[in-house]
Design a protein around this motif. Sequence first.
Motif, PDB file in Angstrom:
ATOM      1  N   ALA A   1      80.418 134.792  75.750  1.00  0.00           N
ATOM      2  CA  ALA A   1      79.389 134.456  76.735  1.00  0.00           C
ATOM      3  C   ALA A   1      79.973 134.529  78.141  1.00  0.00           C
ATOM      4  CB  ALA A   1      78.855 133.057  76.460  1.00  0.00           C
ATOM      5  N   LYS A   2      79.100 134.702  79.123  1.00  0.00           N
ATOM      6  CA  LYS A   2      79.559 134.783  80.510  1.00  0.00           C
ATOM      7  C   LYS A   2      80.184 133.478  80.975  1.00  0.00           C
ATOM      8  CE  LYS A   2      76.691 138.517  82.052  1.00  0.00           C
ATOM      9  NZ  LYS A   2      75.873 139.077  83.098  1.00  0.00           N
TER      10      LYS A   2
ATOM     11  N   ASN B  63      79.031 138.954  77.474  1.00  0.00           N
ATOM     12  CA  ASN B  63      77.793 138.516  76.832  1.00  0.00           C
ATOM     13  C   ASN B  63      77.040 139.644  76.131  1.00  0.00           C
ATOM     14  OD1 ASN B  63      76.146 136.382  76.103  1.00  0.00           O
ATOM     15  ND2 ASN B  63      74.759 136.700  77.818  1.00  0.00           N
ATOM     16  N   VAL B  64      77.776 140.552  75.505  1.00  0.00           N
ATOM     17  CA  VAL B  64      77.174 141.638  74.743  1.00  0.00           C
ATOM     18  C   VAL B  64      76.939 141.141  73.325  1.00  0.00           C
ATOM     19  CG1 VAL B  64      77.555 143.965  73.838  1.00  0.00           C
ATOM     20  CG2 VAL B  64      78.237 143.408  76.157  1.00  0.00           C
ATOM     21  N   ILE B  65      75.781 141.468  72.767  1.00  0.00           N
ATOM     22  CA  ILE B  65      75.412 141.002  71.430  1.00  0.00           C
ATOM     23  C   ILE B  65      75.625 142.122  70.419  1.00  0.00           C
ATOM     24  CG2 ILE B  65      73.499 140.183  70.010  1.00  0.00           C
ATOM     25  CD1 ILE B  65      72.316 138.935  72.507  1.00  0.00           C
ATOM     26  N   ASP B  66      76.250 141.769  69.306  1.00  0.00           N
ATOM     27  CA  ASP B  66      76.394 142.696  68.173  1.00  0.00           C
ATOM     28  C   ASP B  66      75.052 142.897  67.483  1.00  0.00           C
ATOM     29  OD1 ASP B  66      79.024 143.324  68.150  1.00  0.00           O
ATOM     30  OD2 ASP B  66      79.610 141.828  66.672  1.00  0.00           O
TER      31      ASP B  66
END
Length: 112
Positions: free
Chosen positions: A87-88, A94-97
């Motif tokens: 998360a930032k 904050n890139v989601i898989d």
Amino acid sequence: MDNSAHKQELLEMVENILKKIDLLPLHPKYKLELYQFYLMSKISWHLTIADIEKTWIKENLDNLCHNKLRRWLEIPPNGTLDIVLLAKTKFGLNVIDVSTKHAQCQPLSGIF
């Protein structure tokens, strides 16, 4: 019920979108935003309605996306994407898989 049609369509869709994003003459920051907002919104419907195993998603879709993310961010193949997925607030990107998006899209069972 077999979800092979959903799996095949999902795999082709992710491959095509990632290929299009990769070919764009954009800064990697904007490629990540396209991945995050465009790709994830396009596949969320399939992840919601189809009962796809998490292991299949991790082996196929996550692997495909991780390879492109490494290429865009110039991370070596043996490098980890842990910082990208943080998360930032924890100094990540904050890139989601896809597997995380899959978990978010699954309906909660046993509530009622």
